[in-house]
Motif scaffolding. Structure first.
Motif, PDB file in Angstrom:
ATOM      1  N   PRO A  83      11.371  30.111 -25.293  1.00 40.77           N
ATOM      2  CA  PRO A  83      12.317  30.560 -24.265  1.00 40.77           C
ATOM      3  C   PRO A  83      13.095  29.404 -23.650  1.00 40.77           C
ATOM      4  CG  PRO A  83      10.225  31.668 -24.011  1.00 40.77           C
ATOM      5  CD  PRO A  83      10.028  30.622 -25.065  1.00 40.77           C
ATOM      6  N   PRO A  84      14.401  29.545 -23.504  1.00 42.57           N
ATOM      7  CA  PRO A  84      15.252  30.718 -23.737  1.00 42.57           C
ATOM      8  C   PRO A  84      15.842  30.771 -25.150  1.00 42.57           C
ATOM      9  CG  PRO A  84      16.538  29.051 -22.648  1.00 42.57           C
ATOM     10  CD  PRO A  84      15.164  28.473 -22.843  1.00 42.57           C
ATOM     11  N   HIS A  85      15.146  30.218 -26.132  1.00 39.53           N
ATOM     12  CA  HIS A  85      15.662  30.143 -27.495  1.00 39.53           C
ATOM     13  C   HIS A  85      14.753  30.888 -28.463  1.00 39.53           C
ATOM     14  CE1 HIS A  85      18.023  26.892 -25.823  1.00 39.53           C
ATOM     15  NE2 HIS A  85      16.909  26.316 -25.435  1.00 39.53           N
ATOM     16  N   ILE A  86      15.320  31.185 -29.610  1.00 31.60           N
ATOM     17  CA  ILE A  86      14.532  31.667 -30.734  1.00 31.60           C
ATOM     18  C   ILE A  86      14.792  30.706 -31.884  1.00 31.60           C
ATOM     19  CG2 ILE A  86      16.297  33.271 -31.583  1.00 31.60           C
ATOM     20  CD1 ILE A  86      13.793  35.090 -32.253  1.00 31.60           C
ATOM     21  N   ILE A  87      13.726  30.351 -32.578  1.00 32.20           N
ATOM     22  CA  ILE A  87      13.798  29.352 -33.640  1.00 32.20           C
ATOM     23  C   ILE A  87      13.387  30.016 -34.942  1.00 32.20           C
ATOM     24  CG2 ILE A  87      12.871  27.151 -34.436  1.00 32.20           C
ATOM     25  CD1 ILE A  87      12.076  26.775 -31.400  1.00 32.20           C
ATOM     26  N   ILE A  88      14.196  29.835 -35.961  1.00 33.08           N
ATOM     27  CA  ILE A  88      13.855  30.327 -37.294  1.00 33.08           C
ATOM     28  C   ILE A  88      13.800  29.120 -38.208  1.00 33.08           C
ATOM     29  CG2 ILE A  88      14.555  31.811 -39.201  1.00 33.08           C
ATOM     30  CD1 ILE A  88      15.893  33.606 -37.127  1.00 33.08           C
ATOM     31  N   ILE A  89      12.703  29.002 -38.963  1.00 37.76           N
ATOM     32  CA  ILE A  89      12.493  27.808 -39.780  1.00 37.76           C
ATOM     33  C   ILE A  89      12.351  28.165 -41.247  1.00 37.76           C
ATOM     34  CG2 ILE A  89      11.331  26.624 -37.893  1.00 37.76           C
ATOM     35  CD1 ILE A  89       8.720  27.013 -39.606  1.00 37.76           C
ATOM     36  N   ARG A  90      12.592  27.181 -42.079  1.00 37.93           N
ATOM     37  CA  ARG A  90      12.361  27.274 -43.516  1.00 37.93           C
ATOM     38  C   ARG A  90      11.956  25.882 -43.967  1.00 37.93           C
ATOM     39  NH1 ARG A  90      15.217  31.065 -45.966  1.00 37.93           N
ATOM     40  NH2 ARG A  90      14.450  32.168 -44.167  1.00 37.93           N
ATOM     41  N   SER A  91      10.789  25.753 -44.579  1.00 41.70           N
ATOM     42  CA  SER A  91      10.290  24.453 -45.030  1.00 41.70           C
ATOM     43  C   SER A  91      10.417  24.328 -46.536  1.00 41.70           C
ATOM     44  CB  SER A  91       8.825  24.272 -44.637  1.00 41.70           C
ATOM     45  OG  SER A  91       8.702  24.222 -43.240  1.00 41.70           O
ATOM     46  N   ILE A  92      10.911  23.173 -46.964  1.00 43.36           N
ATOM     47  CA  ILE A  92      11.013  22.848 -48.387  1.00 43.36           C
ATOM     48  C   ILE A  92      10.532  21.412 -48.553  1.00 43.36           C
ATOM     49  CG2 ILE A  92      12.543  22.509 -50.347  1.00 43.36           C
ATOM     50  CD1 ILE A  92      14.358  24.611 -49.247  1.00 43.36           C
TER      51      ILE A  92
END
Length: 202
Positions: A83-92
């Motif tokens: 909060p106040p963010h949303i985090i979307i991740i992708r690991s490579i």
């Protein structure tokens, strides 16, 4: 019902396996208005982007990236609320690709599509070898892919093939000239014939 805005992306980050910045792009809407008087203020858009009040200095950005890394390092899937963010991740391999949006008004599916398009386009541009060393060597292409995916916090494209085509498209004013032994021999033969013709005319 929440207010809708095109400015859905706060940041696009690439962090290495130690949580250090490889690439970071922070977005803020181009038209800022006074607090609580204009549309961006009503949408919760601060100087640092949607849902943010800051993140304009390097110190604030580094602290924010550290808090993201601490949250991501604990695991728990690809979507993390901070909060106040949303985090979307992708690991490579040794890199973590991160897209950040405002928690209150973000469409997680759209953010996920944008991140997937960016990661896939980088994968196509680097021919499947997405590692820190390769990303740093081809940082110009990676930055162009980021700019083709998100511009000023607005998601422009979610098709990796289209992004890759725009980034890797050759300029129309350049032509490929192949120089090999055959072309040099042809040039030499043409020059010899013309010189001999000029000598015979004298």
């Amino acid at each position: 019902m929440s207010n809708l805005s095109l400015y859905t992306v706060t940041a696009l980050l690439v962090l290495d396996s130690d949580g250090q910045r490889v690439l970071a792009k922070y977005y803020s809407p181009p038209h800022q208005t006074a607090v609580s008087t204009g549309i961006p203020a009503e949408l919760g858009v601060g100087p640092g982007g949607p849902g943010m009040g800051g993140l304009t200095t390097l110190k604030e950005q580094k602290a924010f990236e550290k808090s993201i890394w601490d949250k991501v390092r604990r695991g728990g899937g690809e979507i993390h609320p901070l909060p106040p963010h949303i985090i979307i991740i992708r690991s490579i391999i040794d890199l973590t690709f991160i897209i950040v949006g405002p928690l209150a008004s973000s469409n997680e599916i759209m953010l996920n599509q944008a991140l997937t398009a960016f990661v896939d386009s980088v994968n196509l541009l680097l021919r499947g070898s997405v590692e820190k060393r390769n990303v740093l060597e081809s940082l110009d292409l990676v930055l162009l892919a980021a700019d083709e995916t998100v511009d000023d916090g607005v998601i422009l494209e979610t098709d990796a093939a289209a992004i890759t085509a725009r980034v890797s498209r050759p300029r129309p004013d350049t032509t490929d000239i192949v120089i090999n032994e055959q072309t040099i021999m042809n040039a030499y033969t043409t020059l010899r014939d013309r010189v001999s013709q000029k000598i015979q005319q004298l």
